[in-house]
Scaffold this motif. Sequence first.
Motif, PDB file in Angstrom:
ATOM      1  N   GLY A 296      29.666  34.980  46.154  1.00 58.06           N
ATOM      2  CA  GLY A 296      31.011  34.895  46.713  1.00 58.06           C
ATOM      3  C   GLY A 296      31.468  36.209  47.313  1.00 58.06           C
ATOM      4  N   LEU A 297      31.161  37.331  46.635  1.00 57.00           N
ATOM      5  CA  LEU A 297      31.532  38.639  47.159  1.00 57.00           C
ATOM      6  C   LEU A 297      30.812  38.950  48.469  1.00 57.00           C
ATOM      7  CD1 LEU A 297      31.640  41.054  44.062  1.00 57.00           C
ATOM      8  CD2 LEU A 297      33.560  40.292  45.473  1.00 57.00           C
ATOM      9  N   SER A 298      29.520  38.612  48.523  1.00 58.20           N
ATOM     10  CA  SER A 298      28.749  38.903  49.738  1.00 58.20           C
ATOM     11  C   SER A 298      29.295  38.112  50.925  1.00 58.20           C
ATOM     12  CB  SER A 298      27.269  38.581  49.526  1.00 58.20           C
ATOM     13  OG  SER A 298      27.071  37.192  49.373  1.00 58.20           O
ATOM     14  N   LEU A 299      29.662  36.883  50.692  1.00 54.45           N
ATOM     15  CA  LEU A 299      30.243  36.070  51.766  1.00 54.45           C
ATOM     16  C   LEU A 299      31.632  36.574  52.158  1.00 54.45           C
ATOM     17  CD1 LEU A 299      29.167  32.526  50.511  1.00 54.45           C
ATOM     18  CD2 LEU A 299      28.208  33.793  52.446  1.00 54.45           C
ATOM     19  N   PHE A 303      33.245  37.066  55.787  1.00 55.50           N
ATOM     20  CA  PHE A 303      34.265  36.077  56.163  1.00 55.50           C
ATOM     21  C   PHE A 303      35.595  36.483  55.528  1.00 55.50           C
ATOM     22  CE2 PHE A 303      30.161  33.917  56.114  1.00 55.50           C
ATOM     23  CZ  PHE A 303      30.120  33.395  57.393  1.00 55.50           C
ATOM     24  N   ARG A 304      36.228  37.473  56.129  1.00 53.23           N
ATOM     25  CA  ARG A 304      37.408  38.074  55.510  1.00 53.23           C
ATOM     26  C   ARG A 304      38.643  37.196  55.581  1.00 53.23           C
ATOM     27  NH1 ARG A 304      37.369  44.607  56.266  1.00 53.23           N
ATOM     28  NH2 ARG A 304      35.129  44.930  56.003  1.00 53.23           N
ATOM     29  N   ASN A 305      38.629  36.191  56.418  1.00 47.57           N
ATOM     30  CA  ASN A 305      39.786  35.313  56.527  1.00 47.57           C
ATOM     31  C   ASN A 305      39.756  34.179  55.511  1.00 47.57           C
ATOM     32  OD1 ASN A 305      40.867  36.765  58.712  1.00 47.57           O
ATOM     33  ND2 ASN A 305      39.613  35.626  60.183  1.00 47.57           N
ATOM     34  N   VAL A 306      38.679  34.108  54.735  1.00 47.63           N
ATOM     35  CA  VAL A 306      38.558  33.080  53.701  1.00 47.63           C
ATOM     36  C   VAL A 306      38.660  33.765  52.351  1.00 47.63           C
ATOM     37  CG1 VAL A 306      37.139  31.212  52.776  1.00 47.63           C
ATOM     38  CG2 VAL A 306      37.022  31.780  55.212  1.00 47.63           C
ATOM     39  N   ARG A 307      39.428  33.226  51.439  1.00 43.70           N
ATOM     40  CA  ARG A 307      39.603  33.841  50.125  1.00 43.70           C
ATOM     41  C   ARG A 307      38.290  33.812  49.345  1.00 43.70           C
ATOM     42  NH1 ARG A 307      44.663  35.194  49.305  1.00 43.70           N
ATOM     43  NH2 ARG A 307      46.368  34.066  50.313  1.00 43.70           N
ATOM     44  N   SER A 308      38.069  34.871  48.567  1.00 44.47           N
ATOM     45  CA  SER A 308      36.789  35.008  47.868  1.00 44.47           C
ATOM     46  C   SER A 308      36.556  33.875  46.872  1.00 44.47           C
ATOM     47  CB  SER A 308      36.714  36.363  47.147  1.00 44.47           C
ATOM     48  OG  SER A 308      37.751  36.486  46.197  1.00 44.47           O
ATOM     49  N   TRP A 309      37.627  33.363  46.241  1.00 44.63           N
ATOM     50  CA  TRP A 309      37.423  32.290  45.272  1.00 44.63           C
ATOM     51  C   TRP A 309      36.983  30.996  45.955  1.00 44.63           C
ATOM     52  CZ3 TRP A 309      40.229  27.737  45.407  1.00 44.63           C
ATOM     53  CH2 TRP A 309      41.426  27.740  46.121  1.00 44.63           C
TER      54      TRP A 309
END
Length: 432
Positions: A296-299, A303-309
Motif C-alpha cells: 500500500g505504501l509503495s502504491l 498514486f498520491r491522489n488515492v488514500r493509502s488505506w
Amino acid sequence: MSKLSSLVEDFSTKPVPGAQTVSATRVALIIIGISIALPAFVGGAQLGTALGFERAVLAFTVGGLILSVVASLTALVGAQTRLSTYMIVQFAFGTGGARLVNAIFAGTMIGWFGVNAALFGDAMVATVNQMYGEPGVWPLYVAGGSALMVLTTVFGFKSLDRLSRMAVPLLLVILIAIMGFALSHGESANLFAARTPTMSVGLGISAVAGGSMVGAACMPDMTRYVSSRRGAVGSMFVSYGIGAPIILLSATIPSLVTGEIDFMKILLGLGLGLPALFVLVFATWTSNAANVYGAGLSLAASFRNVRSWQLTLIAGALGTGVALSGIIELFMPFLIGLGVLMTPVAAIYVTDFFLVVHGKYDVATLERGPSIRWPGFAAWAIGSCTGLLTASQHLTLTLIPALDALLLAGVVYYGLMRWRAPHRAAECGSSS
C-alpha cells in the motif's frame, strides 16, 4: 481532516513527525513478527533437508548476518530521513523512474502476500481436518484469512505495532517449545545423521538472505518511526542476526528429527493441535499484514491522489488473487530471485544517501531533478544480471548471488555518480 483520515494517516508521502516515533524494541518485534511466517517454516524445512543440520545452521547464521548489515544501512536511511522507502527511491531513480521501482516493490510484496495466504489455506485444511474431521473449503480459508489481515492493516503502522506486541512474544515461546518437544519425542539422532547435500551453502545463504531481502530493502518503512539511529541498527541485529536463524531452526530441527518436511503436519503428528493453530493464524497474520502494508505504501508514493488505506485494500485483493493462482509451486526460485532483483535497489539508495549526497535528502527538492535518473537503472541492471549469472553458476564471485548483486550495484552506481556528486548534492538540498 476527518476522524477516519486521522485514524488511517500513515505519512506515506511525508516525513514522520518526531512525536510519532516509538522505541526500537517495538520495531524489532514487528520485524520478528514478519519473519515468523509460513514461508519461513517451509524454507527452514527445505533448506535443512537440502543442506543437513550443520550446513543449514551455517547458512542461517551467515544469511542472518548479511541481512543484519544490509538492513542496518537501509534502517539508518529511514531513521535519518523519516521517509518511506518509496519516497526515498525517488532520489536515486527520479520521481518518474521510481514509479517502476515502486511497482516492482508492490508486485513483490503482493506476491509474498499470495504465498503466505496460499500456505495458510493449505495448513488450515490439514489442521482443521486433523482436529475436527472437517477440512472445509481451501478458497474460503484463503479469502477469509486474507480479508482479516487486510482489514486490520488499513490503520497502518499503529496496527502492526499493536499486533506484534500481542502475538510475537507468545509465538517465540511456542516455537522454542516446539523445538524442545520435537527433540524429546522424535528421533534426535537424525539431527546429525550423515546426509548428501543437494544444495551448496552459498546458495543456501542466498536463499536465506534473498527470502528477507525485500524486507531489508524496505526497512525505512519501519525505522522511520524509530526514535534513534542507534536503536534502528540494534533492532536489525536482534531481528535478523538472532531472530531469523531461530525461526528457521524452529522448522529445521523438527523436520530433521521426524523426517517430515511439512511443518504443520509435524506439529499435528506430535499432538500439538492448539499450538499449531495459534502459530498458523498469527504467523500468517503478522507477516501478511506487513506485506500488504508495504504494498500500500509503495502504491501511495506513485498514486498520491488515492488514500493509502484504499490502496492497501486494492493490494490485499490482488494478493488474494495471487494466492488462488498457485504461486506456491514457484516458491524456492521466487526466494532466490528476490535476493537477486531487489538487493540492488537497496544498495543504490544507500550508496546515494551516504556516499553521493552525504545524508542530504529534502522532499521539496525532488521536483527540481530529472524525472528519470539513468545511473540508478544502469546500476540496477548490472547488479541484477550479475546476481542472475552467479545464481545460475555461469559466474563465480562471493558464492552468494544476493550479495554479488548488492556489491556490484553499489560499486557501479558510485562510479557512475562520482563525477556528478557536487551537482547531485545541490539538487537534494539540506537534510530535513
